[in-house]
Design an enzyme around this catalytic site. Structure first.
Site, short mmCIF file in Angstrom:
data_model
loop_
_atom_site.label_atom_id
_atom_site.label_comp_id
_atom_site.label_asym_id
_atom_site.label_seq_id
_atom_site.Cartn_x
_atom_site.Cartn_y
_atom_site.Cartn_z
N SER A 1 3.34 43.86 -8.47
CA SER A 1 4.31 44.82 -9.04
C SER A 1 4.47 44.63 -10.54
O SER A 1 4.34 43.51 -11.04
CB SER A 1 5.67 44.64 -8.37
OG SER A 1 6.65 45.40 -9.05
N TYR B 1 12.92 39.41 -6.80
CA TYR B 1 11.72 40.14 -6.39
C TYR B 1 10.63 39.99 -7.45
O TYR B 1 9.47 39.69 -7.16
CB TYR B 1 12.10 41.61 -6.19
CG TYR B 1 10.97 42.56 -5.92
CD1 TYR B 1 10.39 42.65 -4.66
CD2 TYR B 1 10.49 43.41 -6.93
CE1 TYR B 1 9.35 43.54 -4.42
CE2 TYR B 1 9.46 44.30 -6.70
CZ TYR B 1 8.90 44.37 -5.44
OH TYR B 1 7.88 45.26 -5.19
#
Lengths: 440, 244
Positions: free
Chosen positions: B136, B149
């Protein structure tokens, strides 16, 4: 979010949810005032519920295919374009397709869409073996001609107001190539166009583009386009080794809403005249590919932007066979006299239709689009009245503005449908802006 | 070459789209996820659309001790393996609930890294293969809004980079995918800017292309490379006061 149909009118603020499984879908249905929405190709407000619009496009799985019968079982959010992508290479094509492939199977069933082959094969209903419909309590029932037949009948053409269509089994048509043998017949008058339809009832596909701007002796001049699936030997030589392969058309995106002056009576008149003369020169038989034949407008993404921010209205009616010649003449005269020429106008012969609330009936259908100008809005009641005078009725998938009284007069089935819904307590569970406007 | 493709974390929207994109190119598909029997409709979809063979495999990314046995249980060692495993979590919860933070860290780093490591060794033994890790842009720089995250994804990105470096001479390729915003179930509650948001199908097609062209690191929408370059270039003294 702000939501509208393909005609960009009306626009409404609506809560849109996109569930991924049946449990989430059932929870949404339980909230009431729900309407399922597919790819948003209905022109008006059929798939808008301000409180509870349910986007069904995550339900997009194909579940089985039987090559012996051509039966495809698929979830309702599968698009016709996906069906063609997956099955044309294996020699199968949708039995019935409207003029866009960018619609979901659920939408095709809810509007009971029709195609260029209605006079031979009937509406989409003709290829539907069964459907699974979710009711107000989240219960799912299998409906077919034999099982829950009443529910089946009302759901085909019921505009999503009987429940949420979850899955369906449809039959595809075996074809020998992805090509179409097209025959172009220029018809100088409306009467000649109708004669051409009547003389070619055995040809599977037929449609006519009408020059709505033509007047006087040329009123209703048309290009009648007939079509049949071509044999492998007719495919152009460079494609003959792969007769099912699409010739890739580049998609041209329409970049933005066009300013209002682009479409005016003068440009529309010029376009229509040019289109007619170009078509008339292509008189006779040609081999064309399926995508260009069935879906010419799909090549222009967002073509609805042509009409600008105010959007546009579709008008589509059908007149019964015995009244069609005279009625169509009157509709075309009214349009031509108003000076509000429609940019794209289509005439089509329908064959017999037997169903509870679907649009088609044996006769002729005329589809027109108009920018939402004041003059065009003023023309609509006149067209409504001529349609009523000739015993015709209206296509709900195109409608964005009809008053409830007009629908009631045109189609006694509407009241029967509304009553059937009331008897089952459905109006609280399933509703759209259209159903409320039309008191369905 | 139509080698089997293993999709890890097969239930996600990106995973489903990726499975379709590879199946459309006639690759047999192995779908792996927890409760794999729940993927029966996806198996049917791939088989019906693309006429390819599809198998379902129970797989728990967090059960790292079971990863070797999981790979042993596959009908064939895949030629391409895609990790779409991930868990966004809620940043606010991750700050106060250690168990939730650990789940996010393990789901985005430990689980995917361990299974790709196991597959890497098998691919080396065979002498071929491609590993795809969906990481990501959140891993490019830690931000207040999702750093738990982001940190786990940063770890995964570094792991993929090192793995690629190690395997470069052994005919095993590693692709790092940084999708940017994607319109999926994971982000359905967020209000995302349209220009920066890809559809799952776009991510899937980018992955297939990256595998075919042996790309190393891809941003699905090119604008993200620019966005992240700018974000990474902001001096820390300034960055710590921003709210991006």
């Amino acid at each position: 979010m702000q939501l509208s149909g393909w005609g960009n009118f009306p626009k409404a603020e609506a809560r849109v949810s996109a569930p991924r499984d049946e449990a989430a879908l059932a929870a949404l249905v339980a909230e009431g005032s729900a309407i399922a929405r597919g790819n948003g190709r209905a022109y008006g407000d059929s798939a808008i519920s301000p409180r509870n619009t349910i986007d069904m496009r995550h339900f997009d799985r194909m579940l089985s295919f039987n090559p012996a019968t051509g039966q495809l079982v698929a979830e309702a959010g599968v698009m016709l374009a996906d069906v063609i992508d997956a099955f044309l290479p294996r020699g199968w094509f949708p039995m019935v397709t409207p003029g866009t492939k960018l619609i979901t199977l659920g939408g095709a069933i809810a509007a009971d869409v029709h195609g260029k082959n209605h006079h031979v094969d009937g509406s989409f209903r003709a290829c539907v073996d069964w459907i699974d419909v979710m009711g107000p309590g989240g219960e799912v029932s299998r409906c077919s001609h034999e099982e829950n037949a009443e529910m089946f009948d009302w759901t085909l053409g019921g505009m999503g107001l009987t429940g949420v269509i979850l899955r369906c089994a449809i039959r595809l048509r075996p074809v020998k190539s992805g090509w179409i043998r097209q025959q172009m017949i220029p018809a100088d008058t409306l009467s000649a166009a109708i004669d051409a339809f009547e003389a070619n009832m055995g040809i599977p596909y037929s449609v006519a583009w009408i020059d709505c701007a033509a007047k006087g002796a040329h009123l209703g001049r048309s290009l009648v386009m007939l079509g049949e699936h071509a044999e492998p030997g007719e495919v152009p030589p460079r494609y003959r080794a792969t007769p099912f392969k699409a010739t890739r058309h580049r998609k041209i995106p329409f970049p933005m809403n066009a300013p209002g002056f682009v479409l005016n009576p003068l440009t529309v008149r010029a376009f229509n005249a040019a289109y007619y003369w170009k078509g008339a020169r292509q008189k006779g038989t040609r081999i064309v590919d399926w995508d260009g034949y069935f879906y010419p407008l799909d090549a222009i993404l967002h073509w609805n932007r042509l009409y600008g921010r105010r959007g546009f209205m579709q008008f589509q009616c059908v007149l019964p066979q015995d009244a069609a010649r005279e009625g169509m003449q009157r509709l075309l005269s009214a349009i031509s006299e108003s000076g509000q020429a429609s940019f794209l106008s289509v005439l089509k012969r329908f064959g017999p239709q037997d169903s509870a609330f679907s649009f088609p009936m044996e006769g002729y259908t005329l589809a027109l689009d108009f920018p939402r100008s004041r003059a065009a809005i003023a023309l609509m009641p006149e067209l409504d009245a001529i349609t009523l005078d000739h015993g015709g009725r209206f296509y709900l998938a195109k409608d964005s503005r009809m008053p409830a009284e007009i629908l009631a007069q045109a189609d006694p089935r509407a009241e029967a449908f509304a009553e059937w819904r009331r008897d089952r307590g459905l109006p609280a569970s399933f509703a759209s802006l259209q159903s409320e406007r039309l008191h369905l | 070459m139509t080698v089997p493709v293993l999709i890890l974390g097969a239930r996600s929207d990106i995973a489903r789209a990726t499975a379709r994109a590879f199946a459309a190119k006639r690759h047999p598909i192995q779908l792996a996820a927890r409760g794999a029997e729940g993927l029966a409709a996806d198996k049917a979809d791939l088989e019906t659309r693309y006429n390819v063979e599809v198998t379902l495999h129970d797989f728990d990314a967090l059960d790292v001790a079971g990863h070797e046995a999981f790979v042993d249980g596959l009908p064939a060692l895949p030629g391409i393996a895609v990790s779409a495993i991930g868990l966004m979590g809620e940043q606010a919860e991750n700050e106060t609930d250690p168990a939730k933070a650990v789940a996010v860290m393990r789901s985005n780093f430990e689980g995917p890294a361990v299974i790709l490591g196991v597959l890497a060794n098998r691919f080396v033994n065979r002498g071929s293969g491609t590993l795809v890790g969906i990481s990501s842009v959140a891993g490019d720089r830690g931000r207040a809004s999702n750093y738990v995250y982001g940190a786990a994804k940063a770890g995964f990105t570094a792991f993929l980079s090192g793995l690629r470096n190690r395997l470069a001479k052994q005919n095993v390729h590693v692709v790092t995918v940084k999708p940017g915003f994607v319109n999926t179930a994971m982000t359905a509650h967020l209000d995302l800017p349209a220009r920066l948001t890809a559809e799952p199908r776009e991510v899937a097609l980018a992955i297939v292309q990256a595998v075919e062209k042996s790309r190393n690191i891809i941003y699905v929408r090119p604008i993200w490379r620019l966005v992240m370059t700018v974000i990474c270039a902001i001096p820390e003294a300034v960055f710590k006061k921003t709210s991006i």
